[in-house]
Design an enzyme around this catalytic site. Sequence first.
Site, PDB file in Angstrom:
ATOM      1  N   LYS A  39     -68.203  -9.924  -3.663  1.00  0.00           N
ATOM      2  CA  LYS A  39     -68.951  -8.643  -3.654  1.00  0.00           C
ATOM      3  C   LYS A  39     -67.993  -7.643  -4.565  1.00  0.00           C
ATOM      4  O   LYS A  39     -66.943  -7.752  -5.072  1.00  0.00           O
ATOM      5  CB  LYS A  39     -68.789  -8.117  -2.217  1.00  0.00           C
ATOM      6  CG  LYS A  39     -67.451  -8.109  -1.553  1.00  0.00           C
ATOM      7  CD  LYS A  39     -67.325  -7.722  -0.355  1.00  0.00           C
ATOM      8  CE  LYS A  39     -66.115  -7.709   0.238  1.00  0.00           C
ATOM      9  NZ  LYS A  39     -66.204  -7.488   2.107  1.00  0.00           N
ATOM     10  N   TYR A 249     -52.003  19.142 -16.596  1.00  0.00           N
ATOM     11  CA  TYR A 249     -52.733  20.082 -15.635  1.00  0.00           C
ATOM     12  C   TYR A 249     -51.529  20.402 -14.644  1.00  0.00           C
ATOM     13  O   TYR A 249     -50.747  19.969 -14.133  1.00  0.00           O
ATOM     14  CB  TYR A 249     -53.889  19.400 -14.793  1.00  0.00           C
ATOM     15  CG  TYR A 249     -54.985  19.027 -15.291  1.00  0.00           C
ATOM     16  CD1 TYR A 249     -55.827  20.192 -16.131  1.00  0.00           C
ATOM     17  CD2 TYR A 249     -55.770  17.812 -15.781  1.00  0.00           C
ATOM     18  CE1 TYR A 249     -56.898  19.955 -16.978  1.00  0.00           C
ATOM     19  CE2 TYR A 249     -56.733  17.744 -16.424  1.00  0.00           C
ATOM     20  CZ  TYR A 249     -57.522  18.674 -16.947  1.00  0.00           C
ATOM     21  OH  TYR A 249     -58.634  18.522 -17.649  1.00  0.00           O
TER      22      TYR A 249
END
Length: 346
Positions: A39, A249
């Site tokens: 999956k 940042y």
Amino acid sequence: MSPPPDPTLRLRVDAQALADNWRALDALSGAASAGAAIKADCYGLGTDRCLPAIRDAGCEQFFVAHWSEVAAAARHVDPAQIAVLHGPMRDDEVAYAREAGAVPVINSLAQARRWSEGGGGTCHLMIDTGINRLGVAPGELTDPAIRALDIDILMSHLACADEDSAMNARQLSRFADCRSAVSHRRASLANSAGISLGEDFAFDLTRPGLSIYGGIPREELASEIRAVAGIEAAVIQMRSISAGESVGYNAAFTATRDMRIATVSLGYADGFLRARGPGTSLAHRGRALPLLGKVSMDMVVVDCVAAPDLREGDWLSVPFDLGEAARSSGLSQYELLTVLGSRLKT
């Protein structure tokens, strides 16, 4: 139009390690056979990359979560070997299952009725023995809707297999009791961690996932499982900064000396989340290059003092030991794999 230039990110998947990991898990399953959870695009590493290696190693049973994952898997294996864990929620999913040939995992009385009313056929059945996610309750196994099913794999899912928890024994006992209540051909309980709990948990089929792809949920597996994935990112700019200048940042890093730094093509959009930044170093020819400041969406910045010969276009290795990365970042090994961004898979 010409094809795009080569990317500045690389995801390397070791097919031999994948095969070796599955074989090791199959051997540890004793008399049981090992299937494979594929999956989430083979846990983020790519179905087209991974599934052929697992199949060729000898795996015959595969598990996805969503019906949308069936087509990619069916390019490589018979759809009858693909089980869909979420089951048929709607009539169109019943129709798709019958057309595609994939096998639903029934998780409720409503799904059982929907499957039978849509024509029925072979299915698998999930019993909830304590994790309280999907699955029918043990007391529902005598319901006519369950009795009407043609059940191949009777399964449940362990909640605490990666821990030495009393819940493991409770779930094992509940699952064993349920087996006599409903007709089925095979039984399955253990995931990757569950395989390490011993042969009592193996039944007929185990369902490893994480450990196929290099994850180690229990220390007993450490000597058996090899790393599968590696990531490399290219330097896209070199620059020099002076003492007192900041990087990134929020000016989270301020230089205390003049220094040479490199901007690298890697960020949280690629699955390198901000939680992985503090204390992490990339590497160039074995030399550690510490990250500076915050991880951006598409870039990180590293200190190049250890690599004075570094140039734009050079490739840096990104640490991807799943256990160590999990310990340092607070992320789980499952998250580290499944958050990998699509740019790494081009």
